[in-house]
Design a protein around this motif. Structure first.
Motif, short mmCIF file in Angstrom:
data_model
loop_
_atom_site.label_atom_id
_atom_site.label_comp_id
_atom_site.label_asym_id
_atom_site.label_seq_id
_atom_site.Cartn_x
_atom_site.Cartn_y
_atom_site.Cartn_z
N ALA A 50 0.87 -1.39 0.25
CA ALA A 50 0.21 -0.10 0.25
C ALA A 50 1.16 1.53 -0.52
N VAL A 51 2.23 1.18 0.33
CA VAL A 51 3.13 2.54 0.37
C VAL A 51 3.44 2.82 -0.84
N LYS A 52 3.58 1.37 -1.67
CA LYS A 52 4.13 2.10 -2.90
C LYS A 52 3.84 3.29 -3.95
N PRO A 53 2.46 3.31 -3.75
CA PRO A 53 2.06 4.12 -4.98
C PRO A 53 2.93 5.55 -4.31
N GLU A 162 -0.46 13.24 10.80
CA GLU A 162 0.69 11.84 11.66
C GLU A 162 -0.72 10.41 10.84
N PRO A 163 -1.75 10.65 10.75
CA PRO A 163 -2.17 9.60 9.60
C PRO A 163 -1.20 8.84 8.55
N VAL A 164 -0.94 10.25 7.76
CA VAL A 164 -0.10 10.25 6.59
C VAL A 164 1.31 11.06 6.51
N GLY A 165 1.57 11.12 7.56
CA GLY A 165 3.33 11.39 8.21
C GLY A 165 3.88 10.01 8.68
N ASP A 188 9.17 5.20 9.97
CA ASP A 188 7.41 4.49 9.72
C ASP A 188 6.40 4.83 10.16
N ASN A 189 5.19 4.38 10.20
CA ASN A 189 4.03 5.28 10.16
C ASN A 189 3.01 4.44 11.18
N ARG A 190 2.71 4.94 12.48
CA ARG A 190 1.47 4.31 13.73
C ARG A 190 0.82 3.94 12.80
N TYR A 191 0.41 3.82 12.17
CA TYR A 191 -1.09 3.27 11.96
C TYR A 191 -0.41 1.99 10.58
N PHE A 192 0.15 2.42 9.64
CA PHE A 192 0.83 1.71 8.69
C PHE A 192 1.90 0.67 8.75
#
Length: 227
Positions: A50-53, A162-165, A188-192
């Protein structure tokens, strides 16, 4: 006059770093030195699909890396200069010789007295500004943690939620046995969860910045004054 990194850390903390790290992070207008590191990244990795785009879009402006690899030749150029706003600036331009062609991850750093930290402008157009907090570890290594991120484009000036950064952590040390610097970067991302990172080692050489100067293409296309 001291380097932007020593100013941000304070004399006592800076002097707890390994002597080779002290020299590398003394690069600045006062020292008159630039530093070029050359080595190999053992691994460049990405998180879930999901982070690749996001990484692909960021890569268009030399922010992060859209591809992965192992045993990738690597160069980092740390060159001090005075930017268009009169601030001492140090480049952190990283070039990775990935299969399919080289990719760059660009950053320029200044000291921000207002934010009491090093301010990291990312990419070719300095769209993203991140607070960096530096500390010396008990073994003499350097730990860098990111804080708040802000996005700037024209009149737009917003804090990245924060959900995006991402939260970046960089650990750099010096291996006396091999005479090489070792680096481990993780975002890292707190959610992903894990987003991106790399680890490897390199050697460093120093030169007089007044005689060599800032090579063409090293400075960002656009400079941002907002801290």
């Amino acid at each position: 006059m001291t380097s932007i990194f020593r100013t941000a850390m304070g004399d006592a903390a800076f002097e707890r770093l390994h002597p080779e790290l002290q020299r590398r992070f003394s690069v600045g207008l006062a020292s008159g030195e630039l530093c070029v590191g050359r080595g190999v990244m053992d691994r460049i990795w990405h998180g879930r699909a999901a982070v690749k785009p996001f990484l692909a879009v960021a890569g268009l402006r030399n922010i992060l890396l859209p591809r992965t690899g192992r045993n990738v030749p690597f160069t980092i150029e740390n060159v001090p200069y005075t930017d268009s706003y009169g601030r001492e600036t140090v480049t952190f331009v990283r070039t990775f010789a990935l299969s399919g062609g080289p990719r760059r991850f660009d950053a320029t750093m200044v000291h921000s007295p207002e934010r009491d930290c090093v301010l990291d402008y990312l990419g070719t157009h300095q769209h993203l500004a991140s607070d960096l907090h530096l500390s010396a570890e008990p073994d003499g290594s350097l730990l860098i943690r990111s804080g708040e991120h802000r996005f700037r484009e024209g009149p737009l000036d917003v804090r990245v939620p924060e959900p995006v950064g991402g939260r970046a952590e960089v650990r750099e040390s010096f291996d006396e046995r091999t005479g090489r610097f070792r680096i481990n970067v993780r975002v890292d991302n707190r959610y992903f969860g894990p987003l991106f990172g790399y680890r490897g080692s390199f050697t460093a050489e120093y030169a007089d910045v007044r005689s060599r100067g800032v090579r063409a293409g090293l400075r960002p296309v656009r400079e941002e004054v907002r801290a």
